[in-house]
Design a protein around this motif. Sequence first.
Motif, PDB file in Angstrom:
ATOM      1  N   ASP A  48       0.799  -1.177  -0.112  1.00 26.61           N
ATOM      2  CA  ASP A  48      -0.079   0.033  -0.016  1.00 26.61           C
ATOM      3  C   ASP A  48       0.953   1.164   0.107  1.00 26.61           C
ATOM      4  O   ASP A  48       0.530   2.295   0.380  1.00 26.61           O
ATOM      5  CB  ASP A  48      -0.828  -0.030   1.159  1.00 26.61           C
ATOM      6  N   VAL A  49       2.420   1.147  -0.456  1.00 30.01           N
ATOM      7  CA  VAL A  49       3.067   2.217  -0.378  1.00 30.01           C
ATOM      8  C   VAL A  49       2.330   3.543  -1.375  1.00 30.01           C
ATOM      9  O   VAL A  49       2.395   4.531  -0.819  1.00 30.01           O
ATOM     10  CB  VAL A  49       4.162   1.973  -1.300  1.00 30.01           C
ATOM     11  N   ASP A  50       1.623   3.124  -2.257  1.00 26.62           N
ATOM     12  CA  ASP A  50       0.796   4.295  -3.005  1.00 26.62           C
ATOM     13  C   ASP A  50      -0.438   4.347  -2.341  1.00 26.62           C
ATOM     14  O   ASP A  50      -1.547   3.652  -2.838  1.00 26.62           O
ATOM     15  CB  ASP A  50       0.705   3.783  -4.383  1.00 26.62           C
ATOM     16  N   SER A  51      -0.627   5.107  -1.352  1.00 26.59           N
ATOM     17  CA  SER A  51      -1.769   5.070  -0.436  1.00 26.59           C
ATOM     18  C   SER A  51      -3.029   5.679  -1.086  1.00 26.59           C
ATOM     19  O   SER A  51      -4.119   5.532  -0.982  1.00 26.59           O
ATOM     20  CB  SER A  51      -1.539   5.860   0.899  1.00 26.59           C
ATOM     21  N   THR A  52      -2.574   6.479  -2.211  1.00 27.95           N
ATOM     22  CA  THR A  52      -3.818   6.948  -2.836  1.00 27.95           C
ATOM     23  C   THR A  52      -4.671   5.972  -3.818  1.00 27.95           C
ATOM     24  O   THR A  52      -5.753   6.260  -4.165  1.00 27.95           O
ATOM     25  CB  THR A  52      -3.252   8.010  -4.149  1.00 27.95           C
ATOM     26  N   GLN A  84       6.958   1.850  10.952  1.00 24.15           N
ATOM     27  CA  GLN A  84       8.267   1.073  11.022  1.00 24.15           C
ATOM     28  C   GLN A  84       8.730   1.239   9.475  1.00 24.15           C
ATOM     29  O   GLN A  84       9.988   1.496   8.948  1.00 24.15           O
ATOM     30  CB  GLN A  84       8.122  -0.090  11.305  1.00 24.15           C
ATOM     31  N   GLN A  85       8.077   0.764   8.595  1.00 28.34           N
ATOM     32  CA  GLN A  85       8.566   0.417   7.258  1.00 28.34           C
ATOM     33  C   GLN A  85       8.820   2.068   6.313  1.00 28.34           C
ATOM     34  O   GLN A  85       9.869   1.921   5.852  1.00 28.34           O
ATOM     35  CB  GLN A  85       7.456  -0.245   6.311  1.00 28.34           C
ATOM     36  N   GLN A 177       9.642   0.980  -6.346  1.00 21.28           N
ATOM     37  CA  GLN A 177      11.069   0.108  -6.767  1.00 21.28           C
ATOM     38  C   GLN A 177      11.803   0.170  -5.321  1.00 21.28           C
ATOM     39  O   GLN A 177      12.335  -0.668  -5.160  1.00 21.28           O
ATOM     40  CB  GLN A 177      11.687   0.959  -7.863  1.00 21.28           C
ATOM     41  N   LEU A 178      11.843   1.232  -4.653  1.00 17.42           N
ATOM     42  CA  LEU A 178      12.718   1.340  -3.586  1.00 17.42           C
ATOM     43  C   LEU A 178      11.773   0.533  -2.374  1.00 17.42           C
ATOM     44  O   LEU A 178      12.701  -0.171  -1.620  1.00 17.42           O
ATOM     45  CB  LEU A 178      12.815   2.848  -3.163  1.00 17.42           C
ATOM     46  N   ALA A 179      10.699   0.731  -2.249  1.00 22.02           N
ATOM     47  CA  ALA A 179      10.049   0.077  -1.183  1.00 22.02           C
ATOM     48  C   ALA A 179      10.183  -1.429  -1.098  1.00 22.02           C
ATOM     49  O   ALA A 179      10.312  -2.076  -0.195  1.00 22.02           O
ATOM     50  CB  ALA A 179       8.392   0.518  -0.986  1.00 22.02           C
ATOM     51  N   VAL A 180       9.968  -1.895  -2.422  1.00 23.83           N
ATOM     52  CA  VAL A 180       9.932  -3.542  -2.613  1.00 23.83           C
ATOM     53  C   VAL A 180      11.470  -4.190  -2.104  1.00 23.83           C
ATOM     54  O   VAL A 180      11.425  -5.115  -1.612  1.00 23.83           O
ATOM     55  CB  VAL A 180       9.404  -3.887  -3.945  1.00 23.83           C
ATOM     56  N   VAL A 181      12.394  -3.384  -2.624  1.00 25.41           N
ATOM     57  CA  VAL A 181      13.592  -3.719  -2.303  1.00 25.41           C
ATOM     58  C   VAL A 181      13.918  -3.819  -0.769  1.00 25.41           C
ATOM     59  O   VAL A 181      14.322  -4.805  -0.243  1.00 25.41           O
ATOM     60  CB  VAL A 181      14.764  -2.771  -3.042  1.00 25.41           C
ATOM     61  N   VAL A 182      13.677  -2.722   0.065  1.00 28.83           N
ATOM     62  CA  VAL A 182      13.794  -2.707   1.312  1.00 28.83           C
ATOM     63  C   VAL A 182      13.026  -3.688   2.131  1.00 28.83           C
ATOM     64  O   VAL A 182      13.303  -4.455   2.976  1.00 28.83           O
ATOM     65  CB  VAL A 182      13.195  -1.219   1.833  1.00 28.83           C
TER      66      VAL A 182
END
Length: 298
Positions: A48-52, A84-85, A177-182
């Motif tokens: 849900d990193v793209d909360s929109t 945390q994420q 891209q950044l979120a999934v790697v982390v």
Amino acid sequence: MNNKAAVYTGRFAPSPSGDLHFGSLLAALVSYCEARSNQGLWRLRIEDVDSTRTVIGADERIFKTLQAFALHWDGDVIYQTSEQQQEHYQQALQKLQELNLTYQCRCTRKQLAGHDTYPGHCRLLPGNHSAPHSIRVIVDDTDICFDDGFQGPQKQNPAKQCGDFNIKRKDGLFSYQLAVVVDDANSGITHVVRGIDILESTARQIFLQQKLGLPTPQYAHFPIITNQHGRKLSKQNHATAVNREDPVTVTRLALQLLNQSLPDKKPMTQQQLIQWAVDHWQPDRFKGMKQIVYGATP
């Protein structure tokens, strides 16, 4: 981290932009069977990193669907929007900034129209924190090679594919891209099993892993389900929610489309069918396939 020495750890990472449809259920089934047939763990992450794009209640309906299909995950569910994420993403961004690998981008969509790759307009411009901007990472003009578990040897060059890409958007949200790697690194993911429609993102993710000093999982991209016109079954294409009332029939259809062996017609519970699928799992039967055509959504 040595992936070969680690316990196989896979994951399923749906976005909460709607209910699971047949294509996303197949993604869950493939990643689940891969993990369990390797005596591994299967994690669940809500992307849900793209909360929109989040639809209220979609996550709970996703949970109910997975449970109805006897696809039980290990550990707690991870949400990308958790505090945390978000802190983990910020730390990764700061590390890339310290490596002088980022810059502010004030380009508009109109300015970028007609460009297949980012032309680098803002690379040499001075930063201006008062103006709306995204943050891009500087990519190397270097081939990244990896052996895909289902599609075989791959070679991608992010500079030629997309150019410098966004890792934080103008609206302040971190990029996929950044979120999934982390996320994959923090969850100890050793194997990423997902649809071939995401294959082109892999080199970008490996690039970020290399710059951040994170392990690279084994990637495997399975064929996507399309309709007779070649369009992927997706929420954007208005694919309907999968039927939770008869999971055995839907699961048998998914296994059939994946060229998996099926048990005979004797009565079988969903839990028994999933265990059958794991015990008789043969991914070689769909290796190299790009798409599976199915005319109607169950």
